[in-house]
Design a protein around this motif. Structure first.
Motif, PDB file in Angstrom:
ATOM      1  N   UNK A  13       0.856  -1.180   0.000  1.00  0.00           N
ATOM      2  CA  UNK A  13       0.000   0.000   0.000  1.00  0.00           C
ATOM      3  C   UNK A  13       0.894   1.232   0.000  1.00  0.00           C
ATOM      4  N   UNK A  14       0.666   2.114  -0.962  1.00  0.00           N
ATOM      5  CA  UNK A  14       1.359   3.388  -0.971  1.00  0.00           C
ATOM      6  C   UNK A  14       0.601   4.348  -0.070  1.00  0.00           C
ATOM      7  N   UNK A  47       4.131   0.530   2.488  1.00  0.00           N
ATOM      8  CA  UNK A  47       4.497  -0.776   3.029  1.00  0.00           C
ATOM      9  C   UNK A  47       4.349  -1.843   1.946  1.00  0.00           C
ATOM     10  N   UNK A  48       5.232  -2.833   1.983  1.00  0.00           N
ATOM     11  CA  UNK A  48       5.212  -3.951   1.050  1.00  0.00           C
ATOM     12  C   UNK A  48       5.579  -5.191   1.850  1.00  0.00           C
ATOM     13  N   UNK A  49       4.751  -6.239   1.780  1.00  0.00           N
ATOM     14  CA  UNK A  49       5.024  -7.376   2.657  1.00  0.00           C
ATOM     15  C   UNK A  49       4.689  -8.717   2.024  1.00  0.00           C
ATOM     16  N   UNK A  70      -4.499   4.102   8.542  1.00  0.00           N
ATOM     17  CA  UNK A  70      -3.692   4.258   7.332  1.00  0.00           C
ATOM     18  C   UNK A  70      -3.614   2.970   6.521  1.00  0.00           C
ATOM     19  N   UNK A  71      -3.838   1.825   7.184  1.00  0.00           N
ATOM     20  CA  UNK A  71      -3.703   0.535   6.508  1.00  0.00           C
ATOM     21  C   UNK A  71      -5.046  -0.155   6.286  1.00  0.00           C
ATOM     22  N   UNK A  72      -6.128   0.566   6.486  1.00  0.00           N
ATOM     23  CA  UNK A  72      -7.453  -0.040   6.365  1.00  0.00           C
ATOM     24  C   UNK A  72      -7.712  -0.592   4.973  1.00  0.00           C
ATOM     25  N   UNK A  73      -7.057  -0.028   3.963  1.00  0.00           N
ATOM     26  CA  UNK A  73      -7.310  -0.442   2.575  1.00  0.00           C
ATOM     27  C   UNK A  73      -6.470  -1.641   2.136  1.00  0.00           C
ATOM     28  N   UNK A  74      -5.634  -2.166   3.012  1.00  0.00           N
ATOM     29  CA  UNK A  74      -4.815  -3.324   2.641  1.00  0.00           C
ATOM     30  C   UNK A  74      -5.696  -4.502   2.229  1.00  0.00           C
ATOM     31  N   UNK A  75      -5.370  -5.108   1.098  1.00  0.00           N
ATOM     32  CA  UNK A  75      -6.119  -6.274   0.605  1.00  0.00           C
ATOM     33  C   UNK A  75      -5.125  -7.373   0.240  1.00  0.00           C
ATOM     34  N   UNK A  76      -4.733  -8.204   1.198  1.00  0.00           N
ATOM     35  CA  UNK A  76      -3.731  -9.237   0.927  1.00  0.00           C
ATOM     36  C   UNK A  76      -4.205 -10.255  -0.104  1.00  0.00           C
TER      37      UNK A  76
END
Length: 246
Positions: A13-14, A47-49, A70-76
């Protein structure tokens, strides 16, 4: 379909992270306490994981991360394996989460380049053009050795040695893309997102494949794609059904 007991996730996520160093300590401690292995890269741009472990542990770590707005939009993106594909846990602060050496390209500070859903790409490739009738060209933004494992049919491959070679390769080949709809793609989306911004800066009509090859496999099963997708762990390459290539 689940095959194995180890859940593997990858996502990026940028997002602006001025507290990257402090964030690193918190994320490392939590992942270590849960017995997770893999790599987490943090920079001021995001972040990149890539992490793996028992599903409960992986999901607990992701849920805690998403609790930060800030990370709510992360979609693994998810896949399964019989064994742990990583040997250790690494959480690092870097200058960029994917190095391009183009300081003006900051996805965390600019509107996102147009993202193309996997299902839409399949339809475009089936019909041979985009919805405006323009020729669609697939542009592989991965390193040459990754492309050798597989890629989209008839994709452009500039035999990059590293992603920071992309701007120079584009400068050399820009005129070949004029008048076409360019869809940049990579493993998980991070490289093609930055690449699409550079393509737009050069006045080209560009899209990024949303979620990269892995999301395309997950959503569509991989039509118009041949071979496997190289991944940076001990599985080495994944088939369109997200199982390790034998």
């Amino acid at each position: 379909m689940q095959s194995g007991t180890i859940l593997n996730i990858s996502c990026y996520l940028f997002v602006s992270l001025p507290d990257a160093a402090a964030l690193r300590e918190r994320l490392h401690a939590h992942a270590e306490s849960l017995g997770l292995k893999g790599t987490v890269l943090i920079a001021e741009e995001g972040i990149n994981l890539f992490l793996a472990g028992p599903a409960d542990a992986v999901n607990a770590w992701v849920d805690a991360l998403r609790a930060d707005p800030r990370f709510a939009a992360l979609t693994p993106k998810r896949s399964w394996s019989e064994t742990q594909p990583f040997r250790r846990l690494k959480v690092k602060v870097k200058a960029e989460i994917i190095r391009m050496n183009q300081p003006a390209i900051r996805p965390d500070r600019a509107p996102r380049a147009p993202a193309l859903a996997p299902a839409t790409l399949t339809r475009w490739l089936d019909q041979g053009h985009d919805d405006d009738g323009r020729e669609v060209v697939m542009l592989d933004t991965r390193n040459g050795f990754e492309v050798d494992h597989g890629g989209f049919d008839d994709a452009i491959d500039w035999r990059l040695h590293k992603f920071s070679d992309f701007p120079a390769a584009l400068a050399a080949h820009r005129d070949e893309l004029v008048g076409k709809t360019v869809v940049s793609y990579c493993t998980g989306g991070i490289r093609c997102e930055k690449a699409a911004m550079v393509l737009e800066d050069q006045g080209l009509r560009a899209w990024q494949l949303d979620g990269g090859i892995l999301k395309y496999f997950e959503d569509t099963g991989g039509p118009h794609y041949h071979g496997g997708c190289f991944v940076f762990d001990e599985r080495e390459s994944l088939a369109p059904d997200l199982s390790p290539v034998e």
